[in-house]
Write an enzyme that holds these catalytic residues in place. Structure first.
Site, PDB file in Angstrom:
ATOM      1  N   HIS A 185       0.874  -1.175   0.000  1.00 31.82           N
ATOM      2  CA  HIS A 185       0.000   0.000   0.000  1.00 31.82           C
ATOM      3  C   HIS A 185       0.915   1.230   0.000  1.00 31.82           C
ATOM      4  O   HIS A 185       2.011   1.181   0.575  1.00 31.82           O
ATOM      5  CB  HIS A 185      -0.811   0.144   1.288  1.00 31.82           C
ATOM      6  CG  HIS A 185      -1.686  -1.010   1.681  1.00 31.82           C
ATOM      7  ND1 HIS A 185      -1.222  -2.139   2.299  1.00 31.82           N
ATOM      8  CD2 HIS A 185      -3.034  -1.173   1.582  1.00 31.82           C
ATOM      9  CE1 HIS A 185      -2.235  -2.947   2.560  1.00 31.82           C
ATOM     10  NE2 HIS A 185      -3.352  -2.396   2.136  1.00 31.82           N
TER      11      HIS A 185
ATOM     12  N   ASP B 254       2.402   1.939   3.358  1.00 28.41           N
ATOM     13  CA  ASP B 254       3.437   1.034   3.897  1.00 28.41           C
ATOM     14  C   ASP B 254       4.832   1.528   3.566  1.00 28.41           C
ATOM     15  O   ASP B 254       5.781   1.269   4.300  1.00 28.41           O
ATOM     16  CB  ASP B 254       3.340  -0.371   3.273  1.00 28.41           C
ATOM     17  CG  ASP B 254       1.963  -0.962   3.356  1.00 28.41           C
ATOM     18  OD1 ASP B 254       1.240  -0.635   4.316  1.00 28.41           O
ATOM     19  OD2 ASP B 254       1.610  -1.756   2.458  1.00 28.41           O
TER      20      ASP B 254
HETATM   21  C1  XLS Z   1      -7.230  -6.624   5.312  1.00 25.91           C
HETATM   22  C2  XLS Z   1      -6.895  -6.908   3.924  1.00 25.91           C
HETATM   23  C3  XLS Z   1      -5.774  -6.048   3.362  1.00 25.91           C
HETATM   24  C4  XLS Z   1      -5.772  -6.122   1.877  1.00 25.91           C
HETATM   25  C5  XLS Z   1      -5.042  -5.007   1.202  1.00 25.91           C
HETATM   26  O1  XLS Z   1      -7.968  -7.366   5.959  1.00 25.91           O
HETATM   27  O2  XLS Z   1      -6.616  -8.253   3.785  1.00 25.91           O
HETATM   28  O3  XLS Z   1      -4.556  -6.464   3.908  1.00 25.91           O
HETATM   29  O4  XLS Z   1      -5.249  -7.330   1.411  1.00 25.91           O
HETATM   30  O5  XLS Z   1      -5.567  -3.773   1.515  1.00 25.91           O
END
Ligand code: XLS
Ligand code: NI
Ligand code: NI
Length: 439
Positions: free
Chosen positions: A103, A106
């Site tokens: 993301h 991150d």
């Molecule tokens: C959260 C989600 C997130 C997505 C990406 O529960 O799994 O990690 O994979 O935003």
């Protein structure tokens, strides 16, 4: 020169008899299964957020991990982001995973405004590009974090405030640009706050329209810039919101149909989210392949007692094997892959725990894949299906489906033939025993 964060530079395949805690016993990237290397079947990716951004907090306590790039250790945020990237790529290399996922939040520090956040992201994209070319690690998908910052607490595209819709759209654009620049093979949208806490303050029809418009904007932009990757929506029924609109695969399919996007968008299915929705992982995968919208998977597992999305590393071979069975049966991954959306337990403090979590998970996936392939090759489950539905081969049976017979005609047939169908065994235990032979 490495940062020295991890105890080893590379994890090797040593085979089933190895007792080295940091070695692969089953995952051998080069092993060919059905004409394809194991690495190309599984298409592993690591998730940047759980391993490098999450600090170990839970609803009852804060940071447990001590990492040199965390704010309590380093005040220069851009320098911290670069160190984090160095360590992240050392882990990808040590594990030998071909892909990673991230993301915006991150990899870059949050700026004081949109402009500064975007500039930080652009700067970090240059860093990532450099690291990718040095290591050969590729981008499976990028995504926008539209759920952590308080501005998104009432939703991103579904926010009652049109300025938040605009801010979210601009953020998605910046993340699609980053993904495109880095050669990402997919772009993911997980609607963490696209849902509600209470219906007392929520206009469902309006929020559905807003969310459909946003996804159309995303698809239009993909074509405008010539991004060839797949747009993926990741279903989840709740958490953080009480109810999320992308509840499960079926619900997402209905949403795509409603907004004319069923041929443009596919799904990224996560084990833990399937469990939260009251399904199994293979249910969600099989549903997506049946509807023609299967894209990619987020591999993890939930604790079956806690009722939370615990995002643990997978360690149940039969579960994983059945998931890959449905994936292989549908032809395997195209642009998708196996992203470990999984995190350590908050007491697992050591760098070596990060390696062990991933390496063990890769082994479980390799075992599952091999079991799935052997089942597919043996053909026992397909044969059972063919037998069970065999009656439909008959042309008269087909006439009931293809419009040649109406309700009257079907009723006449039952009367004239004196039809009296006899039930047959579903053979569930036999089939379960069959599957266990391969696991
Ligand atoms: C959260 C989600 C997130 C997505 C990406 O529960 O799994 O990690 O994979 O935003
Ligand atoms: Ni996920
Ligand atoms: Ni999740």
């Amino acid at each position: 020169m490495t940062t020295g964060f991890f105890p080893t530079e590379k994890i090797a395949f040593e085979g089933e008899d190895s007792n080295n805690p940091l070695a692969f016993r089953h995952y051998n990237a080069e092993e060919v299964i059905d004409g394809k290397r194991m690495e190309d079947h599984l298409r592993f990716a690591c998730a940047y957020w759980h391993s490098f951004a999450w600090q170990g907090e839970d609803p009852f306590g804060g940071q447990t991990f001590d990492r040199p790039w965390f704010p309590d250790r380093m005040s220069d945020e851009m320098a911290a982001a670069r160190l984090k990237a160095d360590v992240a790529f050392e882990m990808f290399t040590a594990l030998g995973v071909p892909y990673f996922c991230f993301h915006d939040a991150d990899v870059r520090p949050e700026g004081t405004d949109f402009r500064e956040s975007s500039r930080n992201l652009e700067e970090m994209v240059e860093v990532l590009e450099q690291k990718m070319s040095e290591t050969g690690v590729k981008l499976l998908w990028g995504t926008a974090n539209l759920f952590s910052h308080r501005r998104f607490m009432a939703g991103a595209s579904t926010n009652p405030d049109p300025d938040v819709f605009a801010y979210s759209a601009a953020t998605i654009k910046s993340c699609m640009d980053a993904t495109f620049k880095l050669g990402g093979e997919n772009y993911v949208l997980w609607g963490g706050r696209e849902g509600y806490e209470t219906l007392l303050n929520t206009d469902l029809a309006r929020e559905d329209q807003q969310m459909g418009r946003m996804l159309n904007l995303v698809v239009d932009y993909k074509h405008k810039i010539g991004f060839k990757g797949t747009i993926l929506v990741e279903p989840k029924p709740q958490e953080p919101t009480k109810h999320q609109y992308d509840f499960d695969v079926s619900t997402v399919y209905g949403f795509l149909k409603r907004h004319g996007l069923e041929n443009e968008v596919k799904v990224n299915i996560e084990q833990g989210h399937a469990i939260l929705a009251g399904h199994t992982f293979e249910h969600e995968i099989a549903t997506a392949t049946a509807l023609g919208i299967f894209g990619s998977i987020d591999m993890n597992r939930n604790d079956y007692q806690s009722g939370w999305d615990t995002d643990q590393f997978p360690n149940n071979t039969p579960e994983v094997g059945l998931a890959y069975y449905h994936i292989l049966k549908a032809g395997g991954f195209t642009t998708g892959g196996t992203n470990f959306d999984a995190k350590l337990r908050r007491q697992s403090l050591d760098p070596q725990d990060l390696l062990a979590g991933h390496a063990g998970a890769m082994d479980v996936c390799a075992r599952g894949l091999k079991a799935a392939f052997r089942m597919l090759e043996d053909g026992g489950l397909q044969k059972a299906l063919d037998d069970r539905y065999g009656g439909w081969q008959d042309s008269e049976a087909q006439n009931m489906l293809n419009g040649k017979m109406d309700l009257d005609a079907i009723s006449d047939k039952v009367l004239s033939r004196d039809l009296n169908p006899q039930p047959r065994s579903g053979q569930q235990e036999l089939l379960e025993n069959y599957v266990n032979r391969f696991m």
